[in-house]
Design a protein around this motif. Structure first.
Motif, PDB file in Angstrom:
ATOM      1  N   PHE A 151     -11.860  58.904 -31.662  1.00  0.00           N
ATOM      2  CA  PHE A 151     -10.795  59.100 -30.682  1.00  0.00           C
ATOM      3  C   PHE A 151     -10.915  60.510 -30.107  1.00  0.00           C
ATOM      4  N   ALA A 152     -11.139  60.594 -28.804  1.00  0.00           N
ATOM      5  CA  ALA A 152     -11.226  61.875 -28.092  1.00  0.00           C
ATOM      6  C   ALA A 152     -12.217  62.836 -28.753  1.00  0.00           C
ATOM      7  N   GLY A 153     -13.313  62.267 -29.258  1.00  0.00           N
ATOM      8  CA  GLY A 153     -14.344  63.091 -29.866  1.00  0.00           C
ATOM      9  C   GLY A 153     -14.133  63.409 -31.334  1.00  0.00           C
ATOM     10  N   TYR A 154     -13.059  62.882 -31.907  1.00  0.00           N
ATOM     11  CA  TYR A 154     -12.715  63.137 -33.311  1.00  0.00           C
ATOM     12  C   TYR A 154     -12.715  61.840 -34.111  1.00  0.00           C
ATOM     13  N   SER A 155     -12.919  61.974 -35.400  1.00  0.00           N
ATOM     14  CA  SER A 155     -12.704  60.868 -36.326  1.00  0.00           C
ATOM     15  C   SER A 155     -11.242  60.912 -36.751  1.00  0.00           C
ATOM     16  N   MET A 156     -10.472  59.872 -36.371  1.00  0.00           N
ATOM     17  CA  MET A 156      -9.023  59.880 -36.580  1.00  0.00           C
ATOM     18  C   MET A 156      -8.559  58.586 -37.245  1.00  0.00           C
ATOM     19  N   PRO A 157      -7.462  58.628 -38.016  1.00  0.00           N
ATOM     20  CA  PRO A 157      -6.954  57.415 -38.661  1.00  0.00           C
ATOM     21  C   PRO A 157      -6.141  56.560 -37.687  1.00  0.00           C
ATOM     22  N   MET A 209     -25.863  58.912 -30.797  1.00  0.00           N
ATOM     23  CA  MET A 209     -24.418  59.134 -30.624  1.00  0.00           C
ATOM     24  C   MET A 209     -24.046  60.543 -31.101  1.00  0.00           C
ATOM     25  N   ASN A 210     -23.107  61.139 -30.405  1.00  0.00           N
ATOM     26  CA  ASN A 210     -22.619  62.443 -30.834  1.00  0.00           C
ATOM     27  C   ASN A 210     -21.771  62.290 -32.083  1.00  0.00           C
ATOM     28  N   GLU A 211     -21.927  63.211 -33.012  1.00  0.00           N
ATOM     29  CA  GLU A 211     -21.152  63.158 -34.243  1.00  0.00           C
ATOM     30  C   GLU A 211     -19.688  63.483 -33.939  1.00  0.00           C
ATOM     31  N   GLN A 212     -18.805  62.704 -34.519  1.00  0.00           N
ATOM     32  CA  GLN A 212     -17.386  62.923 -34.289  1.00  0.00           C
ATOM     33  C   GLN A 212     -16.916  64.174 -35.039  1.00  0.00           C
ATOM     34  N   ARG A 213     -16.088  64.960 -34.372  1.00  0.00           N
ATOM     35  CA  ARG A 213     -15.504  66.119 -35.035  1.00  0.00           C
ATOM     36  C   ARG A 213     -14.419  65.657 -36.010  1.00  0.00           C
ATOM     37  N   GLN A 214     -14.082  66.546 -36.928  1.00  0.00           N
ATOM     38  CA  GLN A 214     -13.080  66.217 -37.947  1.00  0.00           C
ATOM     39  C   GLN A 214     -11.936  67.220 -37.896  1.00  0.00           C
ATOM     40  N   THR A 215     -10.738  66.745 -38.161  1.00  0.00           N
ATOM     41  CA  THR A 215      -9.594  67.642 -38.266  1.00  0.00           C
ATOM     42  C   THR A 215      -9.535  68.197 -39.693  1.00  0.00           C
ATOM     43  N   PRO A 216      -8.707  69.204 -39.939  1.00  0.00           N
ATOM     44  CA  PRO A 216      -8.591  69.748 -41.300  1.00  0.00           C
ATOM     45  C   PRO A 216      -8.076  68.730 -42.327  1.00  0.00           C
ATOM     46  N   LEU A 217      -7.570  67.601 -41.854  1.00  0.00           N
ATOM     47  CA  LEU A 217      -7.020  66.589 -42.776  1.00  0.00           C
ATOM     48  C   LEU A 217      -7.974  65.411 -43.001  1.00  0.00           C
ATOM     49  N   HIS A 218      -9.221  65.543 -42.581  1.00  0.00           N
ATOM     50  CA  HIS A 218     -10.143  64.406 -42.664  1.00  0.00           C
ATOM     51  C   HIS A 218     -10.250  63.856 -44.086  1.00  0.00           C
ATOM     52  N   ASP A 219     -10.467  64.724 -45.051  1.00  0.00           N
ATOM     53  CA  ASP A 219     -10.613  64.264 -46.435  1.00  0.00           C
ATOM     54  C   ASP A 219      -9.326  63.626 -46.949  1.00  0.00           C
ATOM     55  N   LEU A 220      -8.191  64.167 -46.538  1.00  0.00           N
ATOM     56  CA  LEU A 220      -6.916  63.593 -46.957  1.00  0.00           C
ATOM     57  C   LEU A 220      -6.728  62.193 -46.361  1.00  0.00           C
ATOM     58  N   HIS A 221      -7.123  62.006 -45.097  1.00  0.00           N
ATOM     59  CA  HIS A 221      -7.033  60.673 -44.481  1.00  0.00           C
ATOM     60  C   HIS A 221      -7.836  59.655 -45.298  1.00  0.00           C
ATOM     61  N   LEU A 222      -9.038  60.047 -45.701  1.00  0.00           N
ATOM     62  CA  LEU A 222      -9.873  59.137 -46.489  1.00  0.00           C
ATOM     63  C   LEU A 222      -9.218  58.850 -47.843  1.00  0.00           C
ATOM     64  N   GLU A 223      -8.680  59.886 -48.455  1.00  0.00           N
ATOM     65  CA  GLU A 223      -8.006  59.728 -49.749  1.00  0.00           C
ATOM     66  C   GLU A 223      -6.825  58.769 -49.650  1.00  0.00           C
ATOM     67  N   LEU A 224      -6.137  58.820 -48.516  1.00  0.00           N
ATOM     68  CA  LEU A 224      -4.958  57.970 -48.309  1.00  0.00           C
ATOM     69  C   LEU A 224      -5.315  56.570 -47.822  1.00  0.00           C
ATOM     70  N   GLY A 225      -6.604  56.289 -47.669  1.00  0.00           N
ATOM     71  CA  GLY A 225      -7.029  54.958 -47.231  1.00  0.00           C
ATOM     72  C   GLY A 225      -6.969  54.762 -45.735  1.00  0.00           C
ATOM     73  N   GLY A 226      -7.019  55.853 -44.981  1.00  0.00           N
ATOM     74  CA  GLY A 226      -6.963  55.737 -43.533  1.00  0.00           C
ATOM     75  C   GLY A 226      -8.175  55.010 -42.974  1.00  0.00           C
ATOM     76  N   LYS A 227      -7.937  54.118 -42.024  1.00  0.00           N
ATOM     77  CA  LYS A 227      -9.022  53.439 -41.310  1.00  0.00           C
ATOM     78  C   LYS A 227      -9.420  54.350 -40.153  1.00  0.00           C
ATOM     79  N   MET A 228     -10.603  54.940 -40.238  1.00  0.00           N
ATOM     80  CA  MET A 228     -11.010  55.964 -39.291  1.00  0.00           C
ATOM     81  C   MET A 228     -11.715  55.357 -38.081  1.00  0.00           C
ATOM     82  N   VAL A 229     -11.369  55.880 -36.902  1.00  0.00           N
ATOM     83  CA  VAL A 229     -11.968  55.417 -35.653  1.00  0.00           C
ATOM     84  C   VAL A 229     -12.288  56.634 -34.783  1.00  0.00           C
TER      85      VAL A 229
END
Length: 369
Positions: free
Chosen positions: A23-29, A1-21
């Motif tokens: 989406f359009a080639g990115y890891s998104m909450p 599988m291709n690795e999902q790209r991350q936005t500049p807020l990826h670490d913040l999403h994890l810190e906030l408890g975001g459930k990541m999925v």
């Protein structure tokens, strides 16, 4: 599988408890601790912050960028005043829609925002079609602040931005960060879309989240909010098999670009598209659909008439928390597209009645001054 790209807020999403999925080639909450329904309701009642940094941001520079882009887009761009934003469509030679996008007249250049899933092909399309112009792909974050209390929040951070009305754009500073701000969004509410240098995106997001009205909102609520607002999702409600007329997007075809206008045609698929606009000659139409009870009618559900004849398909659907009933959009023949017509959606082997309804399903909150 291709690795999902991350936005500049990826670490913040994890810190906030975001459930990541993915989406359009990115890891998104898709959601945070509040859950989709409460995130939706919070945005309708107060103010939500969305990470939309996965979208493509592009600058078009050259001798006449607006005139040049009109060769790919049926919008009136030559008539777009500086500091104004307009919705546009990349059209195909057969009249289909390659993508939808936002276009800003930024003075000596255009600033475009394109969909994440289409951005690579959109950039290639721009470079082919505008070979005598510079196409610069930006590495910037993009935040969307949405909801009825958004202006109260923005007034504390950047009061001059609150002087703008819907679909205006300006360049400002927030806490020493240079930002590009458009008064627009994808929820049907008042709001601002804020482009920010990638390395400063997290600092600005934290600053916004520190305001008591603001909660982080994921993709799940973004989808239910835009559906209630009757807004198309590319690849679902509109695509290469859909013309602007079928998609209910006649307003995206500028009057100067239509038959009898100052600059008619000149964009891919113009003959078919302008024929459909002038003659109302199209066989199907995107419509809003309201269901009964609480069972949602999802994308892909087939639509039938009372006699059991197949009509079309639902392209977006779910339960509308603000509407209090199932809401959907889909395509039906023109004969069944009149408001108030009852058709039937097949859900888990049962055919449930849905009524053709006006969109948006909720009153828009756009600030027009």
């Amino acid at each position: 599988m291709n690795e999902q790209r991350q936005t500049p807020l990826h670490d913040l999403h994890l810190e906030l408890g975001g459930k990541m999925v993915p989406f359009a080639g990115y890891s998104m909450p898709v959601q945070y601790a509040l859950g989709v329904k409460k995130e939706h309701e919070h945005t309708r009642q107060a103010c939500g912050l969305f990470d939309v940094s996965h979208m493509g941001q592009v600058l078009v520079r050259g001798p006449q960028p607006a005139k040049a882009l009109e060769s790919l887009v049926p919008a009136d761009l030559v008539g777009l005043a500086e500091g104004q934003q307009r919705y546009g469509l990349f059209t195909a030679e057969d009249g289909g829609i390659l993508d939808d996008l936002m276009i800003v007249n930024a003075g000596d250049h255009l600033y475009l925002v394109v969909n994440a899933a289409c951005k690579e092909q959109d950039i290639a399309h721009l470079r082919r079609g505008l070979s005598d112009h510079e196409i610069e792909v930006l590495d910037r974050g993009l935040l969307a602040l949405q909801g009825p209390k958004t202006a109260e929040v923005m007034a504390r951070l950047c009061p001059v931005a609150c002087e703008m009305v819907f679909m205006q754009h300006g360049r400002f500073t927030i806490d020493g960060i240079d930002v590009w701000v458009s008064r627009s969004g994808y929820t049907g509410e008042d709001g601002f879309e804020i482009s920010v240098p990638a390395e400063q995106t997290e600092a600005l997001a934290r600053r916004l989240l520190a305001e008591q009205e603001v909660e982080a909102i994921g993709l799940g609520a973004r989808d239910s909010l835009r559906l209630e607002a009757g807004l198309c999702l590319y690849g679902h409600d509109i695509d290469t098999g859909t013309t602007p007329m079928e998609g209910g997007l006649i307003w995206a075809i500028g009057k100067p670009r239509r038959r009898g206008g100052e600059r008619p045609g000149g964009f891919p698929g113009a003959d078919l598209i302008l024929h459909q606009v002038a003659e109302k000659d199209h066989r199907r139409k995107r419509v809003g659909l309201l269901g009964e009870g609480r069972a949602p009618v999802r994308e892909g559900a087939e639509l039938f008439d009372a006699e059991g004849n197949a009509l079309g398909v639902v392209t977006s659907g779910g339960f509308g928390p603000s509407v209090g009933q199932p809401v959907a959009m889909g395509y039906v023949p023109i004969e069944q597209a009149e408001i108030g017509t009852t058709v039937y959606a097949e859900v888990r082997g049962k055919r449930l009645p849905v009524v053709v309804s006006k969109t948006p399903f909720v009153a828009p909150g756009y600030y027009r001054g």
